[in-house]
Write a protein that holds these residues in place. Structure first.
Motif, PDB file in Angstrom:
ATOM      1  N   GLY A  90       0.795  -1.217   0.000  1.00  0.00           N
ATOM      2  CA  GLY A  90       0.000   0.000   0.000  1.00  0.00           C
ATOM      3  C   GLY A  90       0.823   1.261   0.000  1.00  0.00           C
ATOM      4  N   SER A  91       2.141   1.149   0.241  1.00  0.00           N
ATOM      5  CA  SER A  91       3.003   2.331   0.199  1.00  0.00           C
ATOM      6  C   SER A  91       3.111   2.826  -1.239  1.00  0.00           C
ATOM      7  N   VAL A  92       3.143   4.138  -1.391  1.00  0.00           N
ATOM      8  CA  VAL A  92       3.364   4.716  -2.715  1.00  0.00           C
ATOM      9  C   VAL A  92       4.868   4.731  -2.965  1.00  0.00           C
ATOM     10  N   PHE A  93       5.308   3.887  -3.877  1.00  0.00           N
ATOM     11  CA  PHE A  93       6.726   3.693  -4.148  1.00  0.00           C
ATOM     12  C   PHE A  93       7.083   4.294  -5.509  1.00  0.00           C
ATOM     13  N   ILE A 220      20.142   7.560  -8.825  1.00  0.00           N
ATOM     14  CA  ILE A 220      18.999   6.718  -8.474  1.00  0.00           C
ATOM     15  C   ILE A 220      18.341   7.306  -7.231  1.00  0.00           C
ATOM     16  N   THR A 221      17.055   7.609  -7.342  1.00  0.00           N
ATOM     17  CA  THR A 221      16.307   8.204  -6.236  1.00  0.00           C
ATOM     18  C   THR A 221      15.092   7.334  -5.925  1.00  0.00           C
ATOM     19  N   ASP A 226       6.029   9.848  -0.978  1.00  0.00           N
ATOM     20  CA  ASP A 226       6.454  11.205  -1.306  1.00  0.00           C
ATOM     21  C   ASP A 226       7.655  11.683  -0.500  1.00  0.00           C
ATOM     22  N   ASP A 227       8.258  10.815   0.300  1.00  0.00           N
ATOM     23  CA  ASP A 227       9.473  11.177   1.032  1.00  0.00           C
ATOM     24  C   ASP A 227      10.672  10.517   0.364  1.00  0.00           C
ATOM     25  N   VAL A 228      11.744  11.276   0.190  1.00  0.00           N
ATOM     26  CA  VAL A 228      12.961  10.729  -0.409  1.00  0.00           C
ATOM     27  C   VAL A 228      13.658   9.853   0.622  1.00  0.00           C
ATOM     28  N   ALA A 384      16.137  16.154  -5.418  1.00  0.00           N
ATOM     29  CA  ALA A 384      16.451  14.942  -4.649  1.00  0.00           C
ATOM     30  C   ALA A 384      17.893  14.494  -4.850  1.00  0.00           C
ATOM     31  N   GLY A 385      18.434  14.671  -6.045  1.00  0.00           N
ATOM     32  CA  GLY A 385      19.789  14.198  -6.322  1.00  0.00           C
ATOM     33  C   GLY A 385      20.868  15.226  -6.084  1.00  0.00           C
TER      34      GLY A 385
END
Length: 525
Positions: A90-93, A220-221, A226-228, A384-385
């Motif tokens: 169920g996690s948004v990956f 690669i992120t 929605d959290d990095v 993010a990178g």
């Protein structure tokens, strides 16, 4: 052993963006079912209590996610392993794979991910691929006996395609980006996105090998809800550095110390900037010029503190004289050498990088010309990178004349001038919202100094870029991130080095001084 996966867009059209490509949209909706409790309040209470417990368990599971990557550096053909532990269903990956590599202008290129193993299914998923600095493009996905190709020409140097639907677990034998580079491109940037609600093992590994590139880098992120959770850049082969526009120094007589501004002169233009001897063109005051930086340094490049201005009052308005008062010799910077060394047009001719924002080591004054796509428009996703060395991102608020520290969830909006610190040269791919999905970018400006960008995807003259401001704008100042110093002042109605025929560039930020409240709409295509 994973079975071959079936691409989620098999048998369907894709959402494409590029010249000569037909656009269509696929909407996928899953089954939804309502659950009732018959109106019994006790049953309702138990139901709600169980639901709260379930949500707490899910939250605890999400907080315990751990992700690691190996190795730290790769050669062509090496395998990359991403180890994921304690990832609940169920996690948004989301996984982003950004590649940047050197190419020959107008020459062929190929960047491949081979035997990409996805150990879990992504429901309500999204597949997106973007190429920048290209002319022709071929995106190929092979899974088992199924092969899908997306072919098209770039628009403004960029080509993208996306699909929605379930992304099944399995092995994707090949995910490749190919085609020909743009005529003036020296590097190509690619981005692959796979996202959706995860269903599968709690502990797993994503593996793939990188091929087709002998020198470059892959970032690669991994995002969860929605959290990095992880972002790493792996050099491929020999280390290379890609420089952004401008490649040549747009300011004359650079000094040996690449600091954004000298310590003693609080003016927008650096002390070493040779200035002309203007005749009738109005120029900023030499000593008391209201500058976009306070008393000590006019730039957001501090030595120890991660703020754009190292003093306690990081505002671009001066303390005593908020308006320019030119003296008898109205030169921008009365240095010992007040004669210009550049020619009448000292502007560079950079290679436009399309949807790629390239950061130099140190402080960068940047802007986004278009509205970014939903889900790809926050600080945490866009940058993010980027290794900011612990420094914050800053935005200057012209309404309050104060600096604003951006938070990870804040949105990156078009035409805003943003200060970003990067420890190393870093390429940041941008994903724009589909054409026609939003309004023309606009930004309210206030009397005095404001920070802006341009809405153009190509370099344009300053007079044309700021035409919507009419006679409200007085001067503009860019920042050369490569040399870490301000560029010569551009004056409305001026001539020569400081004339408004000087070129301003996309993806760059600019200080602009206006005489009253007005609205800036930029200039787009």
């Amino acid at each position: 052993m994973h079975s071959p996966a079936v691409p989620p867009w098999s048998g369907n059209d894709a959402v494409l963006s590029g010249a000569g490509v037909t656009e269509s949209i696929i909407r996928v909706s899953g089954p939804f079912r309502e659950y009732g409790y018959g109106g019994d309040p006790w049953v309702a209470l138990v139901f709600r209590s169980c639901l709260v417990c379930l949500l707490l368990l899910l939250a605890q599971g999400a907080a315990a996610v751990s992700i690691s990557l190996a190795p730290d550096r790769i050669q062509q053909g090496d395998e990359v392993t991403i180890t994921i532990n304690d990832l609940p269903d169920g996690s948004v990956f989301s996984i982003l794979v950004d590649g940047v590599f050197a190419v020959t202008p107008a020459g062929p290129f190929s960047f491949e991910l081979k035997n990409f193993v996805l150990p879990f299914t992504l429901n309500e998923g999204m597949f997106s691929a973007t190429l920048s600095n290209t002319d022709t493009n071929v995106i190929t996905v092979v899974a088992g006996d199924t092969e899908i190709r997306k072919i098209g020409r770039s628009r403004n140097g960029t080509f993208s395609t996306s699909d929605t639907g379930t992304i099944p677990r399995g092995t994707y034998t090949l995910i490749s980006f190919g085609g020909t580079a743009a005529p003036n491109a020296t590097s190509v940037v690619t981005r692959l996105l796979l996202a959706g609600r995860k269903a599968g093992p709690v502990d797993s590994q994503i593996t793939f090998s990188v091929d087709g590139v002998t020198a470059g880098a892959v970032t690669i992120t991994i995002l969860v809800n929605d959290d990095v959770e992880m972002s790493r850049t792996l050099p491929i082969g020999d280390t290379i550095i890609f420089t952004p526009a401008p490649t040549a120094t747009p300011t004359p007589t650079p000094t040996a110390t690449p600091t954004p501004t000298p310590t003693a002169t609080p003016t927008p233009a650096p002390t070493a900037t040779p200035t002309p001897t203007p005749t009738a063109t109005p120029t900023p005051a030499p000593t008391a010029t209201p500058t976009p930086a306070p008393t000590a340094t006019p730039t957001p490049a501090p030595t120890a503190t991660p703020t754009p201005a190292p003093t306690a009052t990081p505002t671009p308005t001066p303390t005593a004289t908020p308006t320019p008062t030119p003296t008898a010799t109205p030169t921008p910077t009365p240095t010992a050498t007040p004669t210009p060394t550049p020619t009448a047009t000292p502007t560079p001719a950079p290679t436009y990088t399309g949807n790629v924002l390239t950061l130099q080591p140190g402080w960068n004054f940047i802007s986004v010309p278009r509205t970014l796509a939903a889900g790809f428009d926050t600080v945490r996703v866009v940058f993010a990178g980027v290794d900011t060395a612990g420094r914050s991102l800053f935005l200057y608020d012209g309404a309050t004349a104060r600096w604003t520290q951006l938070q990870s969830g804040d949105r990156i909006r078009p035409l805003e001038g943003i200060w970003v610190y990067s420890r190393a040269a870093t390429s940041v791919p941008l994903i724009y919202a589909p054409a026609g999905s939003g309004t023309t970018p606009g930004k309210a400006l206030f009397d005095g100094w404001n920070s802006v960008g341009t809405a153009s995807l190509q370099p344009v003259q300053a007079g044309e870029a700021f035409a919507s401001l009419q006679d409200h704008w007085e001067m503009a100042i860019g920042y050369d991130s490569l040399q870490q110093r301000y560029e010569p002042v551009i004056i409305r109605g001026g001539t020569g080095t400081h004339g408004d025929t000087q070129v301003v560039y996309p993806l760059k930020g600019y200080w602009i001084k206006v005489n009253g409240r007005c609205t800036y709409t930029g200039r787009g295509e």
